[in-house]
Design a protein around this motif. Structure first.
Motif, mmCIF file in Angstrom:
data_model
loop_
_atom_site.group_PDB
_atom_site.id
_atom_site.type_symbol
_atom_site.label_atom_id
_atom_site.label_comp_id
_atom_site.label_asym_id
_atom_site.label_seq_id
_atom_site.Cartn_x
_atom_site.Cartn_y
_atom_site.Cartn_z
ATOM 1 N N ARG A 84 36.762 24.530 37.515
ATOM 2 C CA ARG A 84 38.134 24.972 37.427
ATOM 3 C C ARG A 84 38.252 26.407 36.949
ATOM 4 N N GLU A 85 37.505 26.742 35.911
ATOM 5 C CA GLU A 85 37.657 28.079 35.324
ATOM 6 C C GLU A 85 37.074 29.151 36.236
ATOM 7 N N THR A 86 35.978 28.827 36.903
ATOM 8 C CA THR A 86 35.333 29.843 37.735
ATOM 9 C C THR A 86 35.918 29.835 39.154
ATOM 10 N N SER A 87 35.511 28.870 39.956
ATOM 11 C CA SER A 87 35.899 28.892 41.372
ATOM 12 C C SER A 87 37.400 28.815 41.599
ATOM 13 N N LEU A 88 38.044 27.824 40.992
ATOM 14 C CA LEU A 88 39.457 27.603 41.300
ATOM 15 C C LEU A 88 40.300 28.794 40.865
ATOM 16 N N ALA A 89 40.083 29.248 39.647
ATOM 17 C CA ALA A 89 40.877 30.373 39.149
ATOM 18 C C ALA A 89 40.606 31.642 39.952
ATOM 19 N N THR A 90 39.345 31.839 40.346
ATOM 20 C CA THR A 90 38.991 33.036 41.111
ATOM 21 C C THR A 90 39.669 33.020 42.473
ATOM 22 N N LEU A 91 39.569 31.889 43.152
ATOM 23 C CA LEU A 91 40.168 31.791 44.480
ATOM 24 C C LEU A 91 41.680 31.956 44.403
ATOM 25 N N LEU A 92 42.267 31.335 43.379
ATOM 26 C CA LEU A 92 43.710 31.435 43.215
ATOM 27 C C LEU A 92 44.130 32.885 42.995
ATOM 28 N N GLY A 93 43.421 33.579 42.118
ATOM 29 C CA GLY A 93 43.748 34.979 41.850
ATOM 30 C C GLY A 93 43.588 35.850 43.082
ATOM 31 N N ALA A 94 42.509 35.596 43.834
ATOM 32 C CA ALA A 94 42.248 36.400 45.023
ATOM 33 C C ALA A 94 43.340 36.188 46.079
ATOM 34 N N LEU A 95 43.732 34.932 46.269
ATOM 35 C CA LEU A 95 44.785 34.625 47.241
ATOM 36 C C LEU A 95 46.105 35.268 46.831
ATOM 37 N N GLN A 96 46.385 35.153 45.535
ATOM 38 C CA GLN A 96 47.629 35.705 45.006
ATOM 39 C C GLN A 96 47.683 37.217 45.250
ATOM 40 N N ALA A 97 46.581 37.904 44.958
ATOM 41 C CA ALA A 97 46.532 39.358 45.106
ATOM 42 C C ALA A 97 46.740 39.747 46.570
ATOM 43 N N VAL A 98 46.071 39.026 47.473
ATOM 44 C CA VAL A 98 46.214 39.350 48.892
ATOM 45 C C VAL A 98 47.641 39.060 49.345
ATOM 46 N N ASN A 99 48.169 37.911 48.911
ATOM 47 C CA ASN A 99 49.521 37.538 49.327
ATOM 48 C C ASN A 99 50.548 38.555 48.844
ATOM 49 N N ASP A 100 50.332 39.086 47.644
ATOM 50 C CA ASP A 100 51.287 40.036 47.085
ATOM 51 C C ASP A 100 51.276 41.366 47.832
ATOM 52 N N ARG A 101 50.089 41.772 48.295
ATOM 53 C CA ARG A 101 49.981 43.147 48.790
ATOM 54 C C ARG A 101 49.722 43.270 50.268
ATOM 55 N N LEU A 102 49.636 42.131 50.952
ATOM 56 C CA LEU A 102 49.243 42.154 52.350
ATOM 57 C C LEU A 102 50.248 42.891 53.236
ATOM 58 N N SER A 103 49.739 43.733 54.140
ATOM 59 C CA SER A 103 50.631 44.327 55.118
ATOM 60 C C SER A 103 49.858 44.681 56.380
ATOM 61 N N THR A 104 50.594 44.826 57.475
ATOM 62 C CA THR A 104 49.988 45.221 58.738
ATOM 63 C C THR A 104 50.173 46.717 58.891
ATOM 64 N N CYS A 105 49.093 47.410 59.227
ATOM 65 C CA CYS A 105 49.167 48.862 59.342
ATOM 66 C C CYS A 105 50.098 49.240 60.494
ATOM 67 N N SER A 106 51.080 50.081 60.212
ATOM 68 C CA SER A 106 52.059 50.429 61.238
ATOM 69 C C SER A 106 51.481 51.396 62.268
ATOM 70 N N ILE A 107 50.310 51.958 61.982
ATOM 71 C CA ILE A 107 49.680 52.861 62.947
ATOM 72 C C ILE A 107 48.748 52.079 63.878
ATOM 73 N N CYS A 108 47.794 51.353 63.314
ATOM 74 C CA CYS A 108 46.748 50.769 64.154
ATOM 75 C C CYS A 108 46.809 49.257 64.282
#
Lengths: 198, 198
Positions: free
Chosen positions: A35-59
């Motif tokens: 729980r402390e290692t894998s689950l928390a890490t995956l959750l944090g990584a998903l959260q970070a990507v979900n918060d900042r994800l965008s499609t490049c308007s150029i390419c």
């Protein structure tokens, strides 16, 4: 069997490519046990990507910034443009670190079977980038499939009005490929494109 | 290649069993392409599990409540106790819906090679549950491996002082098993445990 929350997680994981219901359950157990290692890490990584994800308007690349890291990098050669079908292809080429230019992601390939027409792909954006000038070479890096090559030919027709050099990836033997194990199509391509020994 | 956030997500997924670096990248692309559906769903599911996850203080099952759903269910037969190595085994038995009793998860198996000793497993808790009375039968549902069977024998010795019936899962041909394709160990077990035709 398990609680609804665990079932929901198992279902969400099972929908990922490469995982089925059985391996998703194994993955859930793996996460629950760590729980402390894998689950928390995956959750944090998903959260970070979900918060900042965008499609490049150029390419059309997917990244956590817009323009994406490739388009924003001033060291990239803006005169060479590599057109790929999918973001996955862009990433594959970036891993090889061999292409110094920029990219353009079509978001698919022309397909009569799947009903994908030119207007369904990011072709207008490509034409606009080339029409704006500053591009010397367009590499049509489509997959070596029927649909990929159809798409490349279509793009070549649309782009021939511009003063750019159109190229495509070489087809032939893969590194380590043994003639005995290769399909006839690859052999035919390799023979047709044979080159004089240096 | 991609942004640090995307790389981190890819790395976290690659550590799941059944996924490697390559399939993790495919999974990431799948999530990035389906942001509203897949990514948000997986994120929500992980969050919910992370918020509510707990280990059952009675049986060692992992669930979002303590006691777990099995231990809290008054319809389960408290007189039958099924001992399993891992939570995954409990879930496998629960999927079959064949066992009406309760469970006890050891959290592993005795292993000289891996240095797992009796005190590393939840054996004291098992003894306590049986010693408290109310249990008629203990099913030792260990894996049919050397270590699983060693563990079962050890538990049988520890439990024989109590007035409970000790049983183990039958070994023999799996459903659909063809003699020609079965290993000799299974064949030997099936032959040794042969039963009169009804």
């Amino acid at each position: 069997m398990a609680s609804p929350e665990i079932e929901a997680l198992s279902g969400a994981l099972a929908r990922l490519p490469g995982l089925g219901p059985r391996s998703a359950r194994r993955a859930v157990l793996h996460l629950l046990k760590r729980r402390e290692t894998s689950l928390a890490t995956l959750l944090g990584a998903l959260q970070a990507v979900n918060d900042r994800l965008s499609t490049c308007s150029i390419c059309g690349n997917v990244d956590t910034s817009d323009p994406c890291a490739v388009c924003a990098d001033p060291r990239r050669d803006a005169r060479a443009l590599c057109v790929v079908e999918e973001v996955a292809d862009l990433w594959a080429l970036e891993r090889s670190r061999l292409f110094p230019g920029r990219f353009h992601v079509l978001g698919g390939r022309l397909s009569a079977l799947e009903g994908v027409r030119p207007e369904d792909l990011a072709i207008d954006g490509l034409i606009r980038r080339v029409a704006n000038g500053g591009v010397d070479e367009v590499v049509l890096a489509m997959n070596a499939t029927l649909e990929g090559q159809t798409t490349a030919h279509y793009l070549a027709e649309r782009l021939e009005q511009f003063p750019v050099r159109l190229t495509q990836l070489a087809h032939g033997l893969p590194v380590g490929g043994e003639l005995d194990y290769l399909d006839e199509g690859t052999l035919a391509q390799a023979l047709r494109a044979r080159r004089p020994l240096a």
